[in-house]
Design a protein around this motif. Structure first.
Motif, mmCIF file in Angstrom:
data_model
loop_
_atom_site.group_PDB
_atom_site.id
_atom_site.type_symbol
_atom_site.label_atom_id
_atom_site.label_comp_id
_atom_site.label_asym_id
_atom_site.label_seq_id
_atom_site.Cartn_x
_atom_site.Cartn_y
_atom_site.Cartn_z
ATOM 1 N N GLY A 141 -43.375 -24.947 19.726
ATOM 2 C CA GLY A 141 -42.593 -25.043 20.949
ATOM 3 C C GLY A 141 -41.987 -26.393 21.246
ATOM 4 O O GLY A 141 -41.328 -26.565 22.271
ATOM 5 N N PHE A 142 -42.192 -27.372 20.392
ATOM 6 C CA PHE A 142 -41.616 -28.700 20.636
ATOM 7 C C PHE A 142 -40.134 -28.691 20.280
ATOM 8 O O PHE A 142 -39.717 -28.076 19.305
ATOM 9 C CB PHE A 142 -42.345 -29.776 19.823
ATOM 10 C CG PHE A 142 -43.649 -30.185 20.424
ATOM 11 C CD1 PHE A 142 -43.717 -31.231 21.322
ATOM 12 C CD2 PHE A 142 -44.809 -29.514 20.102
ATOM 13 C CE1 PHE A 142 -44.922 -31.605 21.893
ATOM 14 C CE2 PHE A 142 -46.029 -29.877 20.657
ATOM 15 C CZ PHE A 142 -46.076 -30.926 21.554
ATOM 16 N N ARG A 143 -39.339 -29.369 21.093
ATOM 17 C CA ARG A 143 -37.899 -29.492 20.885
ATOM 18 C C ARG A 143 -37.537 -30.976 20.845
ATOM 19 O O ARG A 143 -38.084 -31.779 21.598
ATOM 20 C CB ARG A 143 -37.126 -28.833 22.025
ATOM 21 C CG ARG A 143 -37.436 -27.380 22.238
ATOM 22 C CD ARG A 143 -36.769 -26.540 21.142
ATOM 23 N NE ARG A 143 -37.022 -25.130 21.371
ATOM 24 C CZ ARG A 143 -37.852 -24.402 20.644
ATOM 25 N NH1 ARG A 143 -38.513 -24.940 19.674
ATOM 26 N NH2 ARG A 143 -38.033 -23.124 20.896
ATOM 27 N N PRO A 144 -36.592 -31.349 19.990
ATOM 28 C CA PRO A 144 -36.181 -32.750 19.940
ATOM 29 C C PRO A 144 -35.350 -33.134 21.163
ATOM 30 O O PRO A 144 -34.500 -32.373 21.614
ATOM 31 C CB PRO A 144 -35.346 -32.840 18.660
ATOM 32 C CG PRO A 144 -34.891 -31.452 18.405
ATOM 33 C CD PRO A 144 -35.917 -30.531 19.000
ATOM 34 N N VAL A 192 -40.572 -32.694 22.494
ATOM 35 C CA VAL A 192 -41.011 -32.382 23.851
ATOM 36 C C VAL A 192 -41.317 -30.897 23.978
ATOM 37 O O VAL A 192 -40.588 -30.049 23.461
ATOM 38 C CB VAL A 192 -39.915 -32.769 24.870
ATOM 39 C CG1 VAL A 192 -40.327 -32.413 26.285
ATOM 40 C CG2 VAL A 192 -39.584 -34.245 24.754
ATOM 41 N N ARG A 193 -42.393 -30.603 24.700
ATOM 42 C CA ARG A 193 -42.731 -29.223 25.045
ATOM 43 C C ARG A 193 -43.141 -29.207 26.511
ATOM 44 O O ARG A 193 -43.989 -29.983 26.935
ATOM 45 C CB ARG A 193 -43.881 -28.709 24.180
ATOM 46 C CG ARG A 193 -44.329 -27.304 24.587
ATOM 47 C CD ARG A 193 -45.415 -26.768 23.699
ATOM 48 N NE ARG A 193 -46.618 -27.596 23.803
ATOM 49 C CZ ARG A 193 -47.561 -27.645 22.884
ATOM 50 N NH1 ARG A 193 -47.457 -26.965 21.764
ATOM 51 N NH2 ARG A 193 -48.611 -28.403 23.060
ATOM 52 N N GLN A 237 -44.322 -36.006 21.920
ATOM 53 C CA GLN A 237 -44.793 -36.572 20.666
ATOM 54 C C GLN A 237 -43.793 -37.647 20.236
ATOM 55 O O GLN A 237 -42.608 -37.365 20.055
ATOM 56 C CB GLN A 237 -44.906 -35.504 19.582
ATOM 57 C CG GLN A 237 -45.980 -34.490 19.845
ATOM 58 C CD GLN A 237 -46.098 -33.463 18.736
ATOM 59 O OE1 GLN A 237 -45.276 -33.401 17.834
ATOM 60 N NE2 GLN A 237 -47.128 -32.644 18.808
ATOM 61 N N TRP A 238 -44.281 -38.869 20.115
ATOM 62 C CA TRP A 238 -43.456 -39.991 19.663
ATOM 63 C C TRP A 238 -43.605 -40.117 18.167
ATOM 64 O O TRP A 238 -44.722 -40.166 17.652
ATOM 65 C CB TRP A 238 -43.922 -41.287 20.323
ATOM 66 C CG TRP A 238 -43.556 -41.403 21.747
ATOM 67 C CD1 TRP A 238 -44.214 -40.861 22.813
ATOM 68 C CD2 TRP A 238 -42.427 -42.089 22.277
ATOM 69 N NE1 TRP A 238 -43.572 -41.181 23.976
ATOM 70 C CE2 TRP A 238 -42.465 -41.943 23.677
ATOM 71 C CE3 TRP A 238 -41.393 -42.826 21.710
ATOM 72 C CZ2 TRP A 238 -41.512 -42.493 24.505
ATOM 73 C CZ3 TRP A 238 -40.443 -43.379 22.545
ATOM 74 C CH2 TRP A 238 -40.509 -43.218 23.923
ATOM 75 N N PRO A 239 -42.498 -40.213 17.431
ATOM 76 C CA PRO A 239 -42.622 -40.406 15.983
ATOM 77 C C PRO A 239 -43.173 -41.800 15.681
ATOM 78 O O PRO A 239 -42.968 -42.741 16.451
ATOM 79 C CB PRO A 239 -41.180 -40.267 15.482
ATOM 80 C CG PRO A 239 -40.336 -40.638 16.653
ATOM 81 C CD PRO A 239 -41.110 -40.188 17.871
#
Length: 81
Positions: free
Chosen positions: A16-19, A31-32, A42-44
């Motif tokens: 479900g995370f989207r950039p 982001v979710r 989530q930070w790369p």
């Protein structure tokens, strides 16, 4: 030895995370939004956000980027996350 994740657990952690791209420095985070009150980011490892390199008046490292948060808010209003 790396242990494979259960498919359900893998979906909970990564699904479900989207950039979302920051408008200031172009760093892209994942982001979710699970609810209006809960957003996961989530930070790369390669994130080069200049705001996160700053320190506040007391010398404490900044752990928040207003530009990324604004981009996430805009994405949420558009329904992208």
């Amino acid at each position: 030895m790396t242990r494979a994740l259960d498919p359900v657990r893998d979906e909970q952690l990564h699904g479900g995370f989207r950039p979302v791209r920051c408008g200031a420095c172009t760093t892209t985070v994942l982001v979710r939004r699970s609810s209006p009150q809960q957003t996961s980011i989530q930070w790369p490892a390669s994130a080069a956000c200049p705001a996160l390199l700053d320190r506040d008046a007391s010398g404490t490292p900044v752990v928040h980027c207003a530009s990324v948060m604004a981009a996430i808010g805009a994405a949420a209003r558009r329904g992208d996350v």
